[in-house]
Write an enzyme that holds these catalytic residues in place. Structure first.
Site, short mmCIF file in Angstrom:
data_model
loop_
_atom_site.label_atom_id
_atom_site.label_comp_id
_atom_site.label_asym_id
_atom_site.label_seq_id
_atom_site.Cartn_x
_atom_site.Cartn_y
_atom_site.Cartn_z
N CYS A 50 92.71 -67.65 74.80
CA CYS A 50 91.87 -68.81 74.46
C CYS A 50 90.71 -68.42 73.53
CB CYS A 50 91.34 -69.44 75.75
SG CYS A 50 89.90 -70.50 75.56
N GLY A 51 90.67 -69.03 72.35
CA GLY A 51 89.63 -68.72 71.37
C GLY A 51 88.23 -69.01 71.87
N HIS A 52 88.06 -70.15 72.57
CA HIS A 52 86.73 -70.52 73.08
C HIS A 52 86.29 -69.57 74.20
CE1 HIS A 52 86.52 -74.00 70.60
NE2 HIS A 52 87.59 -74.56 71.12
N CYS A 53 87.26 -69.04 74.96
CA CYS A 53 86.94 -68.07 76.00
C CYS A 53 86.44 -66.77 75.38
CB CYS A 53 88.17 -67.79 76.87
SG CYS A 53 88.89 -69.25 77.66
#
Length: 511
Positions: A50-53
C-alpha cells in the site's frame, strides 16, 4: 578479538540500530493480550504494497518515539498475514487506524497522518475529557497542545461545569480541556468566573469567553478562536478547514516571503470577517495543482479564491487583476453579501447517453441526481484511479441489470468525473459511491460495502425509496468477486492504485 569478528559484530550492531522501532508489530495470537494490558493503544492495519501505508510509516515511527515516554503504545498489523484479525476489526482499506481502550472500547482515528498530528491526537486521547487545572500545573497544561481551553468556575457551579464537560467530550479530539475553581488563579489570568480562556501559541495568544454557558456558543467560540487569523493550508490543516463548516479563502503564492507579504496586507480583511470566512496561505509551488480544483489557472500566481466548503462552491478571483487590499476587500465583501455567483467547472452535457451507466456532468447534476422521483446511485470517480477502473465492468453490469428490470424508470445508475466537474460534495477519495433516495435528496447515503454487483443491489434495495431489489446475473466474475472480502482488495488492484497515485503525486503534493 579477530578483526573480521569485530567487523561482523559491528555490522550486526548497526543492523540492530537500523531496525530498532518503537512501533510494535502484533499478530493474531498477541493482539488481544497486548491491548488488554495497555490503557491506550493506536493500531495501524496495513498492507506492505500500500502506497499510503509506505508514506505513513516514517511519520508513525516518529510519533511512536515521541509518545514512548508517555506510555502511549503504537502498534501495527500486517493484514496480508493476519487476514482474520483484520476482518474481525472491520478493516476495509489501508491504512486503517483505530484507537483501543481495551477490546470493547474502540474508535476510529480521526487525525492527520503526520507525526506531530498523531502525537497531539493521542495525547488528547490520554487525558480525561476535562483535566483538573491548578496554579501548579496551569503553565504545563497550556503547553499540552497548540490550543487548550480552561474554564474558570466557582466550586459550587455544577451546571456550567456540566455544559463545559459536554462540549469537552464532543471536541476532545480537537483540543485539551481543563477546569479550575481557584478564584485567585482566575483573577491572575484576567477573568472572573464563570469564564473560559482559550490559550493558543499563535496570533494574540489567548481569547476569552464570558457569555452564558451554552454548548453551541462555546463550540462556536472554540472553533473560531482556535483558527489562526490567516493560517497555512496544507496536508495537516486542510481537513480541519474543511470540517470548520465556513468558507475558506485561499492565498496562493510561491515563496514564503510573498505569502507573508500578502498575509500582512490582507490581515485586516481576515479580522473583519473572522468567524464568517477563514483565511489561509498556500504554497503554490507544492500545492499549485489545487488551484485547479478552485477553477483557477495552475500556472499564474499569486492567486486568490474562496471555497464555500459546505456546498463545495468555488469563487475564483480574476487572475488578470492585481491582488491588492482594496480589490480583495471588495471581493470578500461582495462574497459575504451574496453578490457573487459561483464558478462552475463542467464537461459538456452529453448529446446522447451511451452505455448502461448515465453520465453526469456539473451542468446536469441537479436535473439527474436530484430528480425527486428516482433513486439515484452515483459513482464519483477519477480517470487515473485504479480502483475505479477495476469497478467499471461491475458497475456497467449493475447499470444493465437495472435498465432491463421493472425498476428502469425508478432507479438510475450514474457516474461523474469528479476531477472535471464541480460537484456539491467534497469528495475525499475515489471511487466514492452515494445513493440519493427519491423523496430524501438532502440525505444521501454513502456506500461502504464491498464493490460487488450483489452488494450494490442490496444497498440500493435497502436504502432507496423504491426498494428496488433485483436478481444479479450469476456469472463467474460476480460470483468470484462476491466471495472476496472488502478488506483484501486484490494485489493487482492495489498495485494499480498505488502506481496511479504515485504518478499523480509526482507532479504535486496532495492536500
Amino acid at each position: 578479538m579477530h578483526k573480521a569478528t569485530r567487523y561482523a559484530l559491528g555490522l550486526l550492531a548497526a543492523a540492530a540500530i537500523a531496525t530498532a522501532s518503537d512501533v510494535i508489530q502484533l499478530k493474531k495470537d498477541t493482539f488481544d493480550d497486548f491491548v488488554k494490558s495497555n490503557d491506550l493503544v493506536l493500531a495501524e492495519f496495513f498492507a506492505p504494497w500500500c502506497g499510503h501505508c509506505k508514506a505513513l510509516a516514517p511519520e508513525y515511527e516518529e510519533a511512536a518515539t515521541q509518545l514512548k515516554e508517555k506510555n502511549i503504545k503504537l502498534v501495527k498489523v500486517d493484514c496480508t498475514e493476519e487476514t482474520d484479525l483484520c476482518q474481525a476489526h472491520g478493516v476495509e482499506g489501508y491504512p486503517t487506524l483505530k484507537v483501543f481502550r481495551g477490546l470493547d472500547n474502540v474508535s476510529p482515528y480521526k487525525g492527520q497522518r503526520k507525526a506531530a498530528s498523531i502525537a497531539s491526537y493521542m495525547i488528547k486521547q490520554s487525558l480525561p475529557a476535562v483535566s483538573d487545572v491548578t496554579k501548579a500545573n496551569l503553565e504545563e497544561f497550556k503547553k499540552a497542545d497548540k490550543v487548550v481551553l480552561v474554564a474558570y468556575l466557582d466550586a459550587e457551579d455544577k451546571a456550567n461545569l456540566e455544559v463545559f464537560t459536554k462540549v469537552a467530550e464532543k471536541l476532545r479530539d480537537d483540543y485539551p480541556f481543563g477546569a479550575s475553581t481557584d478564584a485567585a488563579l482566575a483573577e491572575a489570568e484576567g477573568v472572573k468566573a464563570p469564564a473560559i480562556v482559550l490559550y493558543k501559541d499563535f496570533d494574540e495568544g489567548k481569547a476569552t469567553f464570558s457569555e452564558k454557558f451554552e454548548a453551541a456558543a462555546i463550540q462556536k467560540f472554540a472553533k473560531t478562536a482556535a483558527t489562526p487569523l490567516i493560517g497555512e493550508v496544507g496536508p495537516e490543516t486542510y481537513a480541519g478547514y474543511m470540517s470548520a463548516g465556513i468558507p475558506l479563502a485561499y492565498i496562493f503564492a510561491e515563496t514564503p516571503e510573498e505569502r507573508k507579504e500578502l498575509s500582512d496586507k490582507l490581515k485586516p480583511i481576515a479580522k473583519a470577517h473572522r468567524g464568517v470566512v477563514n483565511f489561509g496561505t498556500i504554497d503554490a509551488k507544492a500545492y499549485g495543482a489545487h488551484a485547479g480544483n478552485l477553477n483557477l489557472k495552475t500556472d499564474k500566481f499569486p492567486a486568490f479564491a474562496i471555497q464555500e466548503v459546505n456546498k463545495n462552491q468555488k469563487f475564483p478571483f480574476d487572475q488578470d487583476k492585481e491582488i491588492t487590499y482594496e480589490s480583495i476587500k471588495a471581493f470578500v465583501d461582495d462574497f459575504v453579501a451574496g453578490k457573487i455567483e459561483p464558478s462552475i467547472k463542467s464537461e459538456p452535457i452529453p448529446e446522447k447517453q451511451e452505455g448502461p451507466v448515465t453520465v453526469v456532468v456539473a451542468k446536469s447534476y441537479d436535473e439527474i441526481v436530484l430528480d425527486d422521483t428516482k433513486d439515484v446511485l452515483i459513482e464519483f470517480y477519477a480517470p487515473w484511479c485504479g480502483h475505479c477502473k477495476s469497478l467499471a465492468p461491475k458497475y456497467d453490469e449493475l447499470g444493465s441489470l437495472y435498465a432491463k428490470s421493472e425498476f428502469k424508470d425508478k432507479v438510475v445508475i450514474a457516474k461523474v468525473d469528479a476531477t472535471a466537474n464541480d460537484v456539491p460534495d467534497e469528495i475525499q477519495g475515489f471511487p466514492t459511491i452515494k445513493l440519493y433516495p427519491a423523496g430524501a435528496k438532502d440525505k444521501p447515503v454513502t456506500y461502504q460495502g464491498s464493490r460487488t454487483v450483489e452488494d450494490l443491489i442490496k444497498f440500493v434495495a435497502e436504502n432507496g425509496k423504491h426498494k428496488a431489489s433485483i436478481s444479479a446475473k450469476a456469472d463467474e466474475t460476480s460470483s468470484s468477486s462476491s466471495s472476496t472480502a472488502t478488506a483484501t482488495e486484490t494485489a493487482t488492484e492495489a498495485a494499480a492504485e498505488t502506481q496511479t497515485e504515485e504518478a499523480k503525486e509526482a507532479d504535486h503534493d496532495e492536500l
